[in-house]
Write a protein that holds these residues in place. Structure first.
Motif, PDB file in Angstrom:
ATOM      1  N   THR A  12       0.837  -1.199   0.000  1.00 50.42           N
ATOM      2  CA  THR A  12       0.000   0.000   0.000  1.00 50.42           C
ATOM      3  C   THR A  12       0.870   1.247   0.000  1.00 50.42           C
ATOM      4  OG1 THR A  12      -0.073  -0.188   2.387  1.00 50.42           O
ATOM      5  CG2 THR A  12      -1.955  -1.039   1.204  1.00 50.42           C
ATOM      6  N   GLY A  13       2.129   1.076   0.259  1.00 44.77           N
ATOM      7  CA  GLY A  13       3.056   2.207   0.231  1.00 44.77           C
ATOM      8  C   GLY A  13       4.459   1.637   0.236  1.00 44.77           C
ATOM      9  N   ARG A  14       5.431   2.521   0.068  1.00 46.52           N
ATOM     10  CA  ARG A  14       6.814   2.038   0.019  1.00 46.52           C
ATOM     11  C   ARG A  14       7.255   1.515   1.383  1.00 46.52           C
ATOM     12  NH1 ARG A  14      10.258   4.028  -4.410  1.00 46.52           N
ATOM     13  NH2 ARG A  14       8.676   4.154  -6.022  1.00 46.52           N
ATOM     14  N   LEU A  15       8.339   0.791   1.376  1.00 47.54           N
ATOM     15  CA  LEU A  15       8.887   0.297   2.632  1.00 47.54           C
ATOM     16  C   LEU A  15       9.364   1.505   3.445  1.00 47.54           C
ATOM     17  CD1 LEU A  15       9.280  -2.706   3.435  1.00 47.54           C
ATOM     18  CD2 LEU A  15      11.700  -2.337   3.051  1.00 47.54           C
ATOM     19  N   HIS A  16       9.014   1.552   4.709  1.00 53.23           N
ATOM     20  CA  HIS A  16       9.397   2.691   5.535  1.00 53.23           C
ATOM     21  C   HIS A  16      10.081   2.185   6.802  1.00 53.23           C
ATOM     22  CE1 HIS A  16       5.930   1.605   7.898  1.00 53.23           C
ATOM     23  NE2 HIS A  16       5.183   1.662   6.810  1.00 53.23           N
ATOM     24  N   PHE A  17      10.403   3.126   7.667  1.00 50.74           N
ATOM     25  CA  PHE A  17      11.165   2.755   8.849  1.00 50.74           C
ATOM     26  C   PHE A  17      10.455   1.698   9.688  1.00 50.74           C
ATOM     27  CE2 PHE A  17      12.705   3.066  13.126  1.00 50.74           C
ATOM     28  CZ  PHE A  17      14.070   3.065  12.927  1.00 50.74           C
ATOM     29  N   GLY A  18       9.151   1.872   9.892  1.00 47.64           N
ATOM     30  CA  GLY A  18       8.380   0.908  10.692  1.00 47.64           C
ATOM     31  C   GLY A  18       8.421  -0.495  10.098  1.00 47.64           C
ATOM     32  N   SER A  19       8.296  -0.588   8.773  1.00 41.47           N
ATOM     33  CA  SER A  19       8.313  -1.934   8.177  1.00 41.47           C
ATOM     34  C   SER A  19       9.726  -2.505   8.147  1.00 41.47           C
ATOM     35  CB  SER A  19       7.660  -1.958   6.786  1.00 41.47           C
ATOM     36  OG  SER A  19       7.915  -0.807   6.056  1.00 41.47           O
ATOM     37  N   LEU A  20      10.731  -1.633   8.019  1.00 40.25           N
ATOM     38  CA  LEU A  20      12.115  -2.132   8.068  1.00 40.25           C
ATOM     39  C   LEU A  20      12.409  -2.748   9.440  1.00 40.25           C
ATOM     40  CD1 LEU A  20      14.811  -2.351   6.499  1.00 40.25           C
ATOM     41  CD2 LEU A  20      15.520  -0.236   7.627  1.00 40.25           C
ATOM     42  N   LEU A  21      11.827  -2.134  10.471  1.00 43.88           N
ATOM     43  CA  LEU A  21      12.022  -2.635  11.832  1.00 43.88           C
ATOM     44  C   LEU A  21      11.499  -4.073  11.970  1.00 43.88           C
ATOM     45  CD1 LEU A  21      12.810  -0.979  14.595  1.00 43.88           C
ATOM     46  CD2 LEU A  21      10.414  -1.311  15.093  1.00 43.88           C
ATOM     47  N   THR A  22      10.293  -4.317  11.500  1.00 45.77           N
ATOM     48  CA  THR A  22       9.753  -5.677  11.648  1.00 45.77           C
ATOM     49  C   THR A  22      10.424  -6.643  10.673  1.00 45.77           C
ATOM     50  OG1 THR A  22       7.869  -4.976  10.329  1.00 45.77           O
ATOM     51  CG2 THR A  22       7.522  -5.136  12.665  1.00 45.77           C
ATOM     52  N   ALA A  23      10.742  -6.163   9.478  1.00 46.15           N
ATOM     53  CA  ALA A  23      11.438  -7.038   8.522  1.00 46.15           C
ATOM     54  C   ALA A  23      12.763  -7.487   9.132  1.00 46.15           C
ATOM     55  CB  ALA A  23      11.677  -6.310   7.206  1.00 46.15           C
ATOM     56  N   THR A  24      13.481  -6.548   9.750  1.00 52.07           N
ATOM     57  CA  THR A  24      14.791  -6.847  10.321  1.00 52.07           C
ATOM     58  C   THR A  24      14.661  -7.843  11.478  1.00 52.07           C
ATOM     59  OG1 THR A  24      15.587  -4.680   9.677  1.00 52.07           O
ATOM     60  CG2 THR A  24      16.826  -5.793  11.399  1.00 52.07           C
ATOM     61  N   ALA A  25      13.702  -7.602  12.357  1.00 47.59           N
ATOM     62  CA  ALA A  25      13.521  -8.519  13.493  1.00 47.59           C
ATOM     63  C   ALA A  25      13.180  -9.920  12.989  1.00 47.59           C
ATOM     64  CB  ALA A  25      12.428  -8.001  14.424  1.00 47.59           C
ATOM     65  N   SER A  26      12.308 -10.007  12.016  1.00 46.15           N
ATOM     66  CA  SER A  26      11.908 -11.331  11.546  1.00 46.15           C
ATOM     67  C   SER A  26      13.065 -12.016  10.819  1.00 46.15           C
ATOM     68  CB  SER A  26      10.625 -11.208  10.702  1.00 46.15           C
ATOM     69  OG  SER A  26      10.801 -11.608   9.390  1.00 46.15           O
ATOM     70  N   TYR A  27      13.835 -11.235  10.072  1.00 47.09           N
ATOM     71  CA  TYR A  27      14.982 -11.791   9.344  1.00 47.09           C
ATOM     72  C   TYR A  27      16.053 -12.292  10.305  1.00 47.09           C
ATOM     73  CZ  TYR A  27      18.455 -12.099   5.583  1.00 47.09           C
ATOM     74  OH  TYR A  27      19.372 -12.544   4.665  1.00 47.09           O
ATOM     75  N   LEU A  28      16.373 -11.464  11.302  1.00 42.28           N
ATOM     76  CA  LEU A  28      17.433 -11.845  12.246  1.00 42.28           C
ATOM     77  C   LEU A  28      17.035 -13.058  13.072  1.00 42.28           C
ATOM     78  CD1 LEU A  28      18.647  -8.318  13.350  1.00 42.28           C
ATOM     79  CD2 LEU A  28      19.951 -10.041  12.065  1.00 42.28           C
ATOM     80  N   GLU A  29      15.776 -13.107  13.462  1.00 45.57           N
ATOM     81  CA  GLU A  29      15.323 -14.240  14.259  1.00 45.57           C
ATOM     82  C   GLU A  29      15.421 -15.531  13.430  1.00 45.57           C
ATOM     83  OE1 GLU A  29      15.069 -14.360  17.324  1.00 45.57           O
ATOM     84  OE2 GLU A  29      13.831 -16.120  17.737  1.00 45.57           O
ATOM     85  N   PRO A  51       0.541  -1.686  -7.965  1.00 46.92           N
ATOM     86  CA  PRO A  51       1.444  -2.748  -8.434  1.00 46.92           C
ATOM     87  C   PRO A  51       2.913  -2.310  -8.460  1.00 46.92           C
ATOM     88  CG  PRO A  51      -0.458  -2.532  -9.900  1.00 46.92           C
ATOM     89  CD  PRO A  51      -0.561  -1.426  -8.907  1.00 46.92           C
ATOM     90  N   GLU A  52       3.164  -1.058  -8.819  1.00 48.32           N
ATOM     91  CA  GLU A  52       4.584  -0.646  -8.891  1.00 48.32           C
ATOM     92  C   GLU A  52       5.214  -0.619  -7.499  1.00 48.32           C
ATOM     93  OE1 GLU A  52       2.173   3.137  -8.791  1.00 48.32           O
ATOM     94  OE2 GLU A  52       1.990   1.126  -9.631  1.00 48.32           O
ATOM     95  N   THR A  53       4.372  -0.508  -6.472  1.00 44.55           N
ATOM     96  CA  THR A  53       4.891  -0.500  -5.108  1.00 44.55           C
ATOM     97  C   THR A  53       5.482  -1.865  -4.737  1.00 44.55           C
ATOM     98  OG1 THR A  53       3.147   1.054  -4.605  1.00 44.55           O
ATOM     99  CG2 THR A  53       4.328   0.148  -2.743  1.00 44.55           C
ATOM    100  N   THR A  54       4.887  -2.923  -5.249  1.00 50.80           N
ATOM    101  CA  THR A  54       5.424  -4.265  -5.000  1.00 50.80           C
ATOM    102  C   THR A  54       6.877  -4.319  -5.447  1.00 50.80           C
ATOM    103  OG1 THR A  54       3.274  -5.303  -5.259  1.00 50.80           O
ATOM    104  CG2 THR A  54       5.177  -6.708  -5.627  1.00 50.80           C
ATOM    105  N   GLN A  55       7.125  -3.849  -6.652  1.00 53.06           N
ATOM    106  CA  GLN A  55       8.494  -3.881  -7.178  1.00 53.06           C
ATOM    107  C   GLN A  55       9.409  -2.998  -6.330  1.00 53.06           C
ATOM    108  OE1 GLN A  55       9.558  -6.185  -9.061  1.00 53.06           O
ATOM    109  NE2 GLN A  55       7.412  -6.825  -9.160  1.00 53.06           N
TER     110      GLN A  55
END
Ligand code: GLU
Ligand code: ZN
Length: 298
Positions: A12-29, A51-55
């Motif tokens: 629904t929007g570009r990756l932002h700080f909040g989503s980077l935070l959860t992506a990082t936690a899930s990746y590291l775990e 659709p362009e946001t997915t890319q």
């Protein structure tokens, strides 16, 4: 059982700080446990996604050095599976059509902590008058559904009191997040879900669906929302600051520090790859507790 985690952004929007935070936690775990980490694009809500946001999301993740295993799953290509799950619930007489409009509900329904509590208006309806647009809801039980979150501890919710029968397919035909997420977590064999605490109160609904569909229940860890140094919750606008692709290392260090891990600075590393090597070795989920504080405001 080997660890399988995932990150499941909605484009629904570009990756932002909040989503980077959860992506990082899930990746590291996942990586610190030698596990598999998957990427799933939750692009069901065609009224809200671009659709362009997915890319753009996939590109940004790659720029930040995330490496996912297996093919990326796109929910928009899996509608038949969600329909099957809906039918399975229907065979068990758990679902019913609901023709209530938003304005009717606004007049009739009480508001609870999670929005309007569906008053059960259509619960006993058998069929829908010809061609009438309708949502599909699931009956919920009047009992506490509890689970133990790895970060938040015990969490209980009585879905009947908190929200009432909830929507599985909207009147415009779009499958609800709750249904799709449960089907896909099972289809992808996810053993551990690490995601934002904004979804904590969705989890009992997902537990209930897993129970009714006979699906395995992953372990959950809900990462607190980030706050500024004064402990104030960051506004959506602040959290939603888009990530600069030339600042990947700095953003990762900031996220790492916000997750209460032993502080790091961008200058400690010569590449994103080096950051991840270090981070995977030093990560501990148990340090993530309470509220997360950001050293700097944005
Ligand atoms: N797609 C959801 C979101 O972006 C996250 C789903 C999940 O992690 O369960 O909020
Ligand atoms: Zn209704």
């Amino acid at each position: 059982m080997s660890y399988r985690g995932r990150f499941a952004p909605s484009p629904t929007g570009r990756l932002h700080f909040g989503s980077l935070l959860t992506a990082t936690a899930s990746y590291l775990e996942a990586r610190s446990q030698g596990g598999t980490w998957l990427l799933r694009i939750e692009d069901l809500d065609t009224t809200r996604i671009h659709p362009e946001t997915t890319q753009a999301i996939i590109r940004t993740l790659a720029l930040h050095g995330f490496v996912w295993d297996e093919n990326i799953l796109h929910q928009s290509r899996r509608l038949a599976l969600y329909q099957q799950a809906l039918q399975a619930l229907n065979h068990r007489h758990l679902t019913y059509p609901c023709t209530c409009s938003r304005s009717t509900l606004q007049q009739q329904a009480r508001t609870g902590a999670h929005g309007l509590i569906y008053p059960g208006t259509c619960r006993h309806r058998q069929a829908v008058p010809d061609g009438r647009r309708h949502a599909i809801r699931i009956r919920v039980p009047d009992r506490d559904i509890c689970f133990t979150d790895q970060v938040q501890g015990l969490f209980c919710q009585n879905p009947a009191l908190a929200l009432g029968d909830f929507v599985l397919r909207r009147a415009d035909g779009i499958f609800a997040y709750q249904l799709a997420v449960v089907v896909d977590d099972a289809a992808q064999g996810i053993t551990h879900v690490v995601r934002g605490a904004d979804l904590l109160d969705n989890t009992p609904r997902q537990y209930y669906l897993q129970e009714q569909l006979g699906l395995a229940q992953p372990q959950y860890a809900h990462i607190p929302q980030a706050c500024n140094a004064q402990g104030q919750k960051l506004s959506k606008q602040t959290l939603a600051v888009a990530l600069e692709s030339n600042q990947a290392l700095a953003s990762l260090c900031r996220v790492w520090n916000a997750l209460n891990q032993p502080p790091l600075q961008a200058g400690d590393f010569s590449s994103v790859r080096e950051f991840w090597d270090h981070a995977i070795r030093h990560w501990a989920l148990k340090r993530v507790a309470g509220t997360l504080r950001l050293a700097q405001a944005f």
